[in-house]
Design a protein around this motif. Structure first.
Motif, mmCIF file in Angstrom:
data_model
loop_
_atom_site.group_PDB
_atom_site.id
_atom_site.type_symbol
_atom_site.label_atom_id
_atom_site.label_comp_id
_atom_site.label_asym_id
_atom_site.label_seq_id
_atom_site.Cartn_x
_atom_site.Cartn_y
_atom_site.Cartn_z
ATOM 1 N N ARG A 19 12.718 -30.194 74.767
ATOM 2 C CA ARG A 19 13.782 -30.740 73.929
ATOM 3 C C ARG A 19 14.561 -31.809 74.685
ATOM 4 O O ARG A 19 14.769 -31.703 75.886
ATOM 5 C CB ARG A 19 14.769 -29.629 73.553
ATOM 6 C CG ARG A 19 14.191 -28.524 72.716
ATOM 7 C CD ARG A 19 15.207 -27.413 72.588
ATOM 8 N NE ARG A 19 16.463 -27.886 72.027
ATOM 9 C CZ ARG A 19 16.733 -27.919 70.729
ATOM 10 N NH1 ARG A 19 15.863 -27.496 69.863
ATOM 11 N NH2 ARG A 19 17.898 -28.368 70.291
ATOM 12 N N LEU A 20 14.992 -32.818 73.934
ATOM 13 C CA LEU A 20 15.907 -33.801 74.499
ATOM 14 C C LEU A 20 17.105 -33.876 73.556
ATOM 15 O O LEU A 20 17.165 -34.682 72.637
ATOM 16 C CB LEU A 20 15.207 -35.157 74.650
ATOM 17 C CG LEU A 20 15.867 -36.187 75.581
ATOM 18 C CD1 LEU A 20 16.234 -35.596 76.931
ATOM 19 C CD2 LEU A 20 14.960 -37.386 75.785
ATOM 20 N N ASP A 21 18.028 -32.952 73.787
ATOM 21 C CA ASP A 21 19.250 -32.897 72.984
ATOM 22 C C ASP A 21 20.445 -33.168 73.893
ATOM 23 O O ASP A 21 20.280 -33.548 75.054
ATOM 24 C CB ASP A 21 19.373 -31.547 72.255
ATOM 25 C CG ASP A 21 19.405 -30.361 73.231
ATOM 26 O OD1 ASP A 21 19.661 -30.568 74.426
ATOM 27 O OD2 ASP A 21 19.170 -29.237 72.783
ATOM 28 N N VAL A 28 18.509 -35.553 82.262
ATOM 29 C CA VAL A 28 17.287 -36.370 82.212
ATOM 30 C C VAL A 28 17.623 -37.825 82.520
ATOM 31 O O VAL A 28 16.920 -38.497 83.282
ATOM 32 C CB VAL A 28 16.608 -36.233 80.828
ATOM 33 C CG1 VAL A 28 15.517 -37.278 80.658
ATOM 34 C CG2 VAL A 28 16.022 -34.837 80.659
ATOM 35 N N GLU A 29 18.728 -38.301 81.956
ATOM 36 C CA GLU A 29 19.125 -39.690 82.195
ATOM 37 C C GLU A 29 19.423 -39.920 83.680
ATOM 38 O O GLU A 29 19.044 -40.945 84.251
ATOM 39 C CB GLU A 29 20.346 -40.057 81.340
ATOM 40 C CG GLU A 29 20.661 -41.546 81.387
ATOM 41 C CD GLU A 29 21.759 -41.942 80.412
ATOM 42 O OE1 GLU A 29 22.153 -41.118 79.565
ATOM 43 O OE2 GLU A 29 22.221 -43.095 80.510
ATOM 44 N N LYS A 48 3.986 -36.660 74.879
ATOM 45 C CA LYS A 48 3.054 -35.694 74.293
ATOM 46 C C LYS A 48 3.675 -34.303 74.170
ATOM 47 O O LYS A 48 3.440 -33.577 73.207
ATOM 48 C CB LYS A 48 1.786 -35.623 75.148
ATOM 49 C CG LYS A 48 0.698 -34.797 74.545
ATOM 50 C CD LYS A 48 -0.545 -34.801 75.421
ATOM 51 C CE LYS A 48 -1.632 -33.949 74.779
ATOM 52 N NZ LYS A 48 -2.837 -33.908 75.620
ATOM 53 N N GLU A 49 4.484 -33.936 75.151
ATOM 54 C CA GLU A 49 5.066 -32.591 75.164
ATOM 55 C C GLU A 49 6.533 -32.574 74.753
ATOM 56 O O GLU A 49 7.213 -31.567 74.929
ATOM 57 C CB GLU A 49 4.931 -31.981 76.576
ATOM 58 C CG GLU A 49 3.509 -31.873 77.089
ATOM 59 C CD GLU A 49 2.677 -30.861 76.301
ATOM 60 O OE1 GLU A 49 3.254 -29.907 75.757
ATOM 61 O OE2 GLU A 49 1.443 -31.057 76.223
ATOM 62 N N LEU A 50 7.016 -33.709 74.235
ATOM 63 C CA LEU A 50 8.409 -33.729 73.763
ATOM 64 C C LEU A 50 8.414 -33.297 72.294
ATOM 65 O O LEU A 50 7.917 -34.011 71.430
ATOM 66 C CB LEU A 50 9.013 -35.134 73.906
ATOM 67 C CG LEU A 50 10.508 -35.209 73.575
ATOM 68 C CD1 LEU A 50 11.348 -34.549 74.671
ATOM 69 C CD2 LEU A 50 10.974 -36.654 73.388
ATOM 70 N N SER A 51 8.980 -32.135 72.041
ATOM 71 C CA SER A 51 8.895 -31.567 70.687
ATOM 72 C C SER A 51 10.133 -31.815 69.852
ATOM 73 O O SER A 51 10.105 -31.658 68.631
ATOM 74 C CB SER A 51 8.656 -30.060 70.789
ATOM 75 O OG SER A 51 9.703 -29.456 71.533
ATOM 76 N N LEU A 53 13.935 -34.163 69.454
ATOM 77 C CA LEU A 53 14.790 -35.278 69.885
ATOM 78 C C LEU A 53 15.987 -35.394 68.948
ATOM 79 O O LEU A 53 15.828 -35.364 67.729
ATOM 80 C CB LEU A 53 13.976 -36.581 69.833
ATOM 81 C CG LEU A 53 14.677 -37.864 70.253
ATOM 82 C CD1 LEU A 53 14.902 -37.889 71.758
ATOM 83 C CD2 LEU A 53 13.847 -39.075 69.837
ATOM 84 N N SER A 54 17.173 -35.517 69.523
ATOM 85 C CA SER A 54 18.369 -35.780 68.709
ATOM 86 C C SER A 54 18.919 -37.145 69.099
ATOM 87 O O SER A 54 18.349 -37.840 69.951
ATOM 88 C CB SER A 54 19.425 -34.695 68.948
ATOM 89 O OG SER A 54 19.986 -34.846 70.236
ATOM 90 N N SER A 55 20.040 -37.518 68.505
ATOM 91 C CA SER A 55 20.614 -38.838 68.807
ATOM 92 C C SER A 55 20.995 -38.949 70.280
ATOM 93 O O SER A 55 20.949 -40.034 70.860
ATOM 94 C CB SER A 55 21.826 -39.115 67.917
ATOM 95 O OG SER A 55 22.869 -38.212 68.202
ATOM 96 N N SER A 56 21.360 -37.824 70.897
ATOM 97 C CA SER A 56 21.696 -37.847 72.325
ATOM 98 C C SER A 56 20.470 -38.246 73.140
ATOM 99 O O SER A 56 20.576 -38.954 74.143
ATOM 100 C CB SER A 56 22.177 -36.475 72.786
ATOM 101 O OG SER A 56 23.273 -36.068 72.020
ATOM 102 N N GLY A 57 19.313 -37.781 72.721
ATOM 103 C CA GLY A 57 18.074 -38.164 73.388
ATOM 104 C C GLY A 57 17.730 -39.621 73.151
ATOM 105 O O GLY A 57 17.269 -40.316 74.066
#
Lengths: 110, 146
Positions: A19-21, A28-29, A48-51, A53-57
């Motif tokens: 997740r990238l929330d 991550v940044e 490939k493995e990023l399932s 994503l939100s606006s923060s991502g």
């Protein structure tokens, strides 16, 4: 957290996973910034493995692209999954980023 | 704190601290519940919309104070799935509509991108304020027909 990365010549492939929330995006940044500060300016995000994503991502992607443009670097995206691609498309960021079906294609595009 | 009370198969109450560590749990819960009634793609969109709403509350209404509390009620009623999200932060006045043109490479408005995704992913958004108890109430709906 630590990012999984792979070096191919002067290109760094960064594998974003899970997740990238808002909870994950700051860390991550920071990790991405460290990679850029070490002198890397050609980056591929393998999604490939990023399932999820939100606006923060999304902001992480934009911030990375900005930083690389400042140093005449390049950012490419490879192997984006359908749900995540929809987020890019709905805000029309799919026009801003170069996207490739495979990492090989992204590597050849530099 | 993340408390879930399932009143019935189509009604869930959630009480959670305004902690970004809870975002994954709330998103998964919303997607799991919604996918009982709508496609996985629509459930994903609903999860993202709730993520954005809760993230905005944590970051802006509560200034990232994890001691603050957010209340959610997720339910299916007739031909819609609705979620009511409540917080006790300052009164929030949303823009009438969030325009896509704001999202340029050079300028991303804080919170605006999240609001835009909420607007695009849900069929109905209503921002209310209860002056008696100083409470912001957001109601988001996804229609099951049409």
């Amino acid at each position: 957290m630590g990012l999984q990365t792979e070096k191919k010549g002067d290109i760094v492939i960064i594998y974003l996973q899970g997740r990238l929330d808002v909870h994950k995006s700051l860390e991550v940044e920071q990790d991405i910034n460290e990679i850029i500060e070490k002198g890397e300016k050609n980056i591929i995000f393998n999604l490939k493995e990023l399932s999820y994503l939100s606006s923060s991502g999304l902001r992480v992607f934009i911030a990375t692209l900005r930083k690389l443009k400042e140093i005449n670097g390049l950012l490419k995206i490879a192997e984006i999954q359908a749900n995540v691609a929809k987020i890019f498309k709905i805000v029309e960021f799919d026009d801003i980023f170069e996207m490739y079906n495979t990492t090989e294609e992204a590597l050849k595009s530099f | 704190m993340f408390k879930v009370e399932e009143k019935s198969s189509d009604s869930i109450f959630i009480e959670m601290n305004a902690d970004t560590a809870n975002i994954e749990m709330i998103t998964e819960l919303i997607m799991d519940f919604s996918s009982r009634f709508i496609s996985e793609e629509q459930a994903y969109k609903m999860g993202v919309a709730v993520d954005e709403a809760v993230t905005n509350i944590i970051m802006y209404a509560y200034s990232s104070d994890p001691e603050k509390v957010i209340f959610l009620h997720l339910f299916k009623k007739h031909d819609e799935i609705a979620i009511q999200i409540e917080n006790f932060g300052p009164k929030f006045t949303p823009p009438v509509i969030v325009e896509k043109k704001k999202f340029s490479f050079d300028k991303l408005e804080e919170g605006g991108l999240g609001l835009y995704l909420m607007q695009e992913f849900m069929d109905e958004l209503r921002f209310l304020y209860d002056f008696q108890v100083c409470k912001n109430i957001l109601v988001m709906k996804k229609y099951l027909i049409g």
